[in-house]
Motif scaffolding. Structure first.
Motif, mmCIF file in Angstrom:
data_model
loop_
_atom_site.group_PDB
_atom_site.id
_atom_site.type_symbol
_atom_site.label_atom_id
_atom_site.label_comp_id
_atom_site.label_asym_id
_atom_site.label_seq_id
_atom_site.Cartn_x
_atom_site.Cartn_y
_atom_site.Cartn_z
ATOM 1 N N ALA A 188 3.793 5.587 -1.615
ATOM 2 C CA ALA A 188 4.992 3.883 -2.005
ATOM 3 C C ALA A 188 4.680 3.188 -0.729
ATOM 4 O O ALA A 188 4.750 1.938 -0.808
ATOM 5 C CB ALA A 188 6.461 4.778 -1.791
ATOM 6 N N ARG A 189 4.509 3.693 0.858
ATOM 7 C CA ARG A 189 3.980 2.554 1.874
ATOM 8 C C ARG A 189 2.527 1.540 1.555
ATOM 9 O O ARG A 189 2.577 0.789 1.577
ATOM 10 C CB ARG A 189 4.485 2.925 3.084
ATOM 11 N N TYR A 190 1.320 2.845 1.644
ATOM 12 C CA TYR A 190 0.078 2.671 1.639
ATOM 13 C C TYR A 190 -0.225 2.422 0.049
ATOM 14 O O TYR A 190 -1.621 1.401 -0.061
ATOM 15 C CB TYR A 190 -0.218 3.409 2.313
ATOM 16 N N LEU A 191 -0.373 3.062 -1.276
ATOM 17 C CA LEU A 191 -0.938 3.133 -1.961
ATOM 18 C C LEU A 191 -0.437 2.444 -3.017
ATOM 19 O O LEU A 191 -1.162 1.390 -3.535
ATOM 20 C CB LEU A 191 -1.120 4.190 -2.587
ATOM 21 N N LEU A 192 0.992 2.046 -2.995
ATOM 22 C CA LEU A 192 1.420 1.540 -4.501
ATOM 23 C C LEU A 192 1.584 0.715 -4.392
ATOM 24 O O LEU A 192 0.817 -0.331 -5.691
ATOM 25 C CB LEU A 192 3.013 2.352 -4.291
ATOM 26 N N PRO A 193 1.197 -0.348 -3.415
ATOM 27 C CA PRO A 193 0.727 -1.801 -3.088
ATOM 28 C C PRO A 193 0.045 -2.165 -3.723
ATOM 29 O O PRO A 193 -1.233 -3.306 -4.090
ATOM 30 C CB PRO A 193 1.553 -1.953 -2.310
ATOM 31 N N CYS A 194 -1.150 -1.405 -3.288
ATOM 32 C CA CYS A 194 -2.999 -1.977 -3.695
ATOM 33 C C CYS A 194 -2.839 -1.095 -5.595
ATOM 34 O O CYS A 194 -3.910 -1.713 -5.923
ATOM 35 C CB CYS A 194 -3.773 -0.921 -3.265
#
Ligand SMILES: [Zn+2]
Length: 239
Positions: free
Chosen positions: A46-52
């Motif tokens: 949720a923190r590092y992958l989803l925003p990408c």
């Protein structure tokens, strides 16, 4: 002589202890590194992958896209505690090798041959627009019992891109696609059936209400056909 030296010996001992004590007190505290099991993958995602990830621009059906014309569901979501839908395009094993497509633009979270009852499984995360009516930020789809897989974990995929073909897990079932949709990533393989369906979404209901903006009006009502329960055995399903 010895008695006269005793105070000096004791003084020396006390000073030595004091020195050792001071020395220890100056050492930095041991660094505690997080253990592997302390890192929660769902939080990391949720923190590092989803925003990408690319934001989806709508969903089409996984078989015979975009409108599932000619596709049929033998066992539906929540029927007999089923956590997914069993998709077919022909009786028995005649749809073995039928192409299976990604339902939207997404990111492959898993593509593994589990053998046993699951066979080859592809899971794909789909990032939803922030103002999605479902209030979800992501859904994860599971495409199971595949005969072949043409994507790998970590691949980006497009809506309508082939990801593999329908299989029968070496004859365990008649060929079909077991297709699940979950409200978050990381729910694992699961059992395929459960009395509790929280966390699982009806795939066809979700897709039919999340079609791309470019979908022709006539296609918005499109849904896969449904096989009567009595005919299930002729088609492929988890039974
Ligand atoms: Zn199934």
């Amino acid at each position: 002589m010895l008695r006269r030296l005793t105070p000096f010996v004791l003084l020396a001992l006390w000073m030595a202890l004091l020195w050792i004590g001071l020395d220890w007190s100056q050492r930095p505290p041991a660094t505690v590194l997080p253990r592997e099991r302390d890192v929660a993958y769902v939080d990391y995602f949720a923190r590092y992958l989803l925003p990408c990830l690319p934001v989806t621009s709508g969903f089409d059906y996984p078989v015979r896209p975009p409108d599932a014309k000619g596709a049929l569901i033998a066992l539906g979501f929540a029927e007999e505690n089923h956590l997914g839908e069993d998709w077919n395009t022909a009786l028995g094993d005649k749809d073995l090798g039928e192409p299976v497509y990604s339902i939207a633009d997404g990111w492959v979270t898993l593509a593994v041959d589990f053998e046993g009852m699951w066979g080859k499984v592809v899971m794909i995360a789909y990032r939803l627009p922030e103002k999605d009516a479902s209030q979800l930020s992501v859904v994860e789809a599971m495409y199971a019992h595949l005969d072949t897989m043409t994507v790998k974990g970590g691949n980006f995929v497009k809506r309508g891109q082939p990801i593999g073909t329908m299989g029968n897990v070496g004859g365990v079932y008649k060929a079909h696609l077991h297709f699940e949709l979950r409200d978050q990533i990381g729910r694992g393989l699961g059992g395929g059936f459960s009395e509790r369906q929280e966390g699982w979404i009806s795939p066809t209901d979700f897709i039919s209400t999340h079609r791309p903006a470019s979908t022709p009006t006539a296609s918005l009502q499109a849904k896969p056909a449904k096989a009567p329960a009595a005919q299930r055995a002729k088609w492929g399903f988890d039974g």
